[in-house]
Design an enzyme around this catalytic site. Structure first.
Site, PDB file in Angstrom:
ATOM      1  N   TYR A   1       0.862  -1.180   0.000  1.00 48.98           N
ATOM      2  CA  TYR A   1       0.000   0.000   0.000  1.00 48.98           C
ATOM      3  C   TYR A   1       0.894   1.223   0.000  1.00 48.98           C
ATOM      4  O   TYR A   1       1.830   1.309   0.809  1.00 48.98           O
ATOM      5  CB  TYR A   1      -0.882   0.007   1.258  1.00 48.98           C
ATOM      6  CG  TYR A   1      -1.672   1.273   1.465  1.00 48.98           C
ATOM      7  CD1 TYR A   1      -2.984   1.369   1.013  1.00 48.98           C
ATOM      8  CD2 TYR A   1      -1.111   2.383   2.092  1.00 48.98           C
ATOM      9  CE1 TYR A   1      -3.710   2.537   1.178  1.00 48.98           C
ATOM     10  CE2 TYR A   1      -1.839   3.556   2.253  1.00 48.98           C
ATOM     11  CZ  TYR A   1      -3.131   3.625   1.799  1.00 48.98           C
ATOM     12  OH  TYR A   1      -3.857   4.777   1.957  1.00 48.98           O
TER      13      TYR A   1
ATOM     14  N   GLU B   1      -3.724   7.396  -3.983  1.00 47.89           N
ATOM     15  CA  GLU B   1      -3.586   6.136  -3.248  1.00 47.89           C
ATOM     16  C   GLU B   1      -3.439   4.969  -4.225  1.00 47.89           C
ATOM     17  O   GLU B   1      -4.211   4.853  -5.164  1.00 47.89           O
ATOM     18  CB  GLU B   1      -4.829   5.924  -2.378  1.00 47.89           C
ATOM     19  CG  GLU B   1      -4.738   4.705  -1.485  1.00 47.89           C
ATOM     20  CD  GLU B   1      -6.075   4.409  -0.814  1.00 47.89           C
ATOM     21  OE1 GLU B   1      -6.195   4.650   0.392  1.00 47.89           O
ATOM     22  OE2 GLU B   1      -7.004   3.936  -1.506  1.00 47.89           O
TER      23      GLU B   1
END
Ligand code: ADP
Ligand code: MG
Length: 389
Positions: A109, A197
């Protein structure tokens, strides 16, 4: 403003971030065509809606052949995708993105977000990508690494190394990842993004980093100087009442409650929502009609409030300054006549031409109650709702 995954990936690619090759489709036949063109050993068909959690909701399908791609697109197009980010009614899927499948060794991530509290950009990374990052943050916060960028400084290599070695990458991957994180920061800065993101950022079987998902959120206030970003807006993803209000130049945001509100001034509108909540009721919208609203804008604004089927009562709270109370009253009466007003109306009017405004309301034959103060207005609305229930 949000954009779709495919738009976010196109922008990431422009900034040098590796993404899988793919194409957009609105029909199963088109999806098959894209797959044929890609000619990859495997494909992924992905619903394009402004919501995450698509994988778990059946909106992401891995396919081994062109025929499978066509079948997956058939299943996904037209579905109402329901995930934890869509609300119970779900989101209608109108487009799918078909891309080459990546052989995944690990899922990380990474994100760049505007940290409003710290007044600077923050960069985050975690070895636990692919899943809900909120869960990781709650259960194992030590597995999320973060750093902040000093205004006027770049994201330094040493900061990237801290994050990426923390994720367990090897030296070559850290080198690639450093460029990638710096590209994300460049994008966020150049395009006024408040969030970039990538979840997951895949480590491929060959050891390379590839962005498999992308979510970018742009600051609406920056859209004027980023026409290329503004052009990415998808009107089908915007609430239709909010869209109608924007076209009228009204500041309207739809909320969950059942008390419609019409107020002049954003601060007064916020305070009105507060007193409604304090009285035990819930606002159905934020609406600031502003100072320069015409009678027609008031009428249209009132219609927008009434177009929301959740609305069971309306509170009008106007402090007439630049917006005169008589203009407001005439606008409300016009809309109420046209729309055959059935829900109770509580009005609190003060300021310029208040006597004339009251007279217009009194003579309209409308059924409404007048409140002298804000808290009285909120209490009256809460009362009528209780009475109705
Ligand atoms: P969402 O976050 O909305 O569920 P993602 O794009 O993250 O959607 O996809 C969900 C999962 O599907 C990813 O975590 C990844 O495991 C897999 N996936 C997505 N794109 C690809 C791809 N191009 N190749 C292989 N797997 C993929
Ligand atoms: Mg994802």
């Amino acid at each position: 403003m949000n954009v779709h995954e495919y738009q976010a990936k196109e922008m990431l690619a422009r900034f040098g971030v590796p993404v899988p090759k793919g194409g957009l489709a609105t029909t199963p036949q088109e999806a098959a065509g894209v797959a044929r063109e890609l000619g990859a050993p495997a494909f992924v068909v992905k619903a394009q809606v402004h919501a995450g959690g698509r994988g778990k909701a059946g909106g992401v399908k891995v396919c081994k052949s062109v025929d499978e791609v066509q079948a997956a697109a058939q299943a996904i197009l037209g579905m109402h995708l329901i995930s934890h980010q869509t609300g119970p009614e779900g989101k209608l899927v109108r487009k799918v993105w078909v891309e080459a499948a990546t052989e995944i060794a690990r899922e990380l991530y990474v994100a760049v977000v505007l940290d409003r509290g710290a007044e600077r950009l923050a960069v985050m990374a975690s070895p636990d990508g692919g899943m809900d990052i909120e869960e990781v943050a709650a259960a194992t916060p030590e597995r999320i690494f973060s750093t902040r960028i000093d205004p006027g400084q770049p994201l330094w290599d040493f900061q990237c190394r801290q994050l990426l070695f923390g994720c367990g990458l090897d030296a070559a991957q850290v080198r690639q990842g450093t460029g990638l994180l710096q590209a994300l920061v460049e994008l966020a800065t150049a395009k006024d993004a408040t969030q970039v993101e990538i979840n997951p950022l895949a480590v491929t079987a060959q050891g390379k980093l590839v962005a498999l998902d992308a979510k970018i959120n742009f600051d609406d206030s920056g859209l004027r100087r980023n026409p290329d970003v503004a052009a990415l807006k998808d009107p089908t993803e915007t609430d239709e009442l909010e869209l109608a209000a924007t076209e009228l130049g009204l500041n309207y945001i739809r909320l969950e409650g059942n008390v419609g509100t019409m107020v002049n001034g954003a601060g007064l509108a916020m305070a009105t929502m507060d007193v409604i909540k304090m009285a035990g009721a819930q606002p159905a919208n934020f609406l600031d009609v502003g100072g320069g609203a015409s009678e027609e804008m008031i009428t249209k604004g009132f219609e927008i409030i009434l177009d929301d089927p959740k609305v069971e009562a309306i509170l009008i709270n106007i402090f007439g300054g630049i917006l005169r109370c008589d203009v407001l009253a005439a606008g409300v009466v016009g809309a109420a006549r046209k729309m055959d007003l059935k829900v109770p109306l509580v009005v609190r009017l003060e300021g310029t031409n208040v006597a004339e405004g009251r007279r217009i309301l009194d003579e309209s034959g409308l059924n409404f109650s007048v409140a002298g103060s804000m808290s009285e207005a909120a209490a009256k609305v809460a009362q009528v709702l209780e009475g109705a229930a």
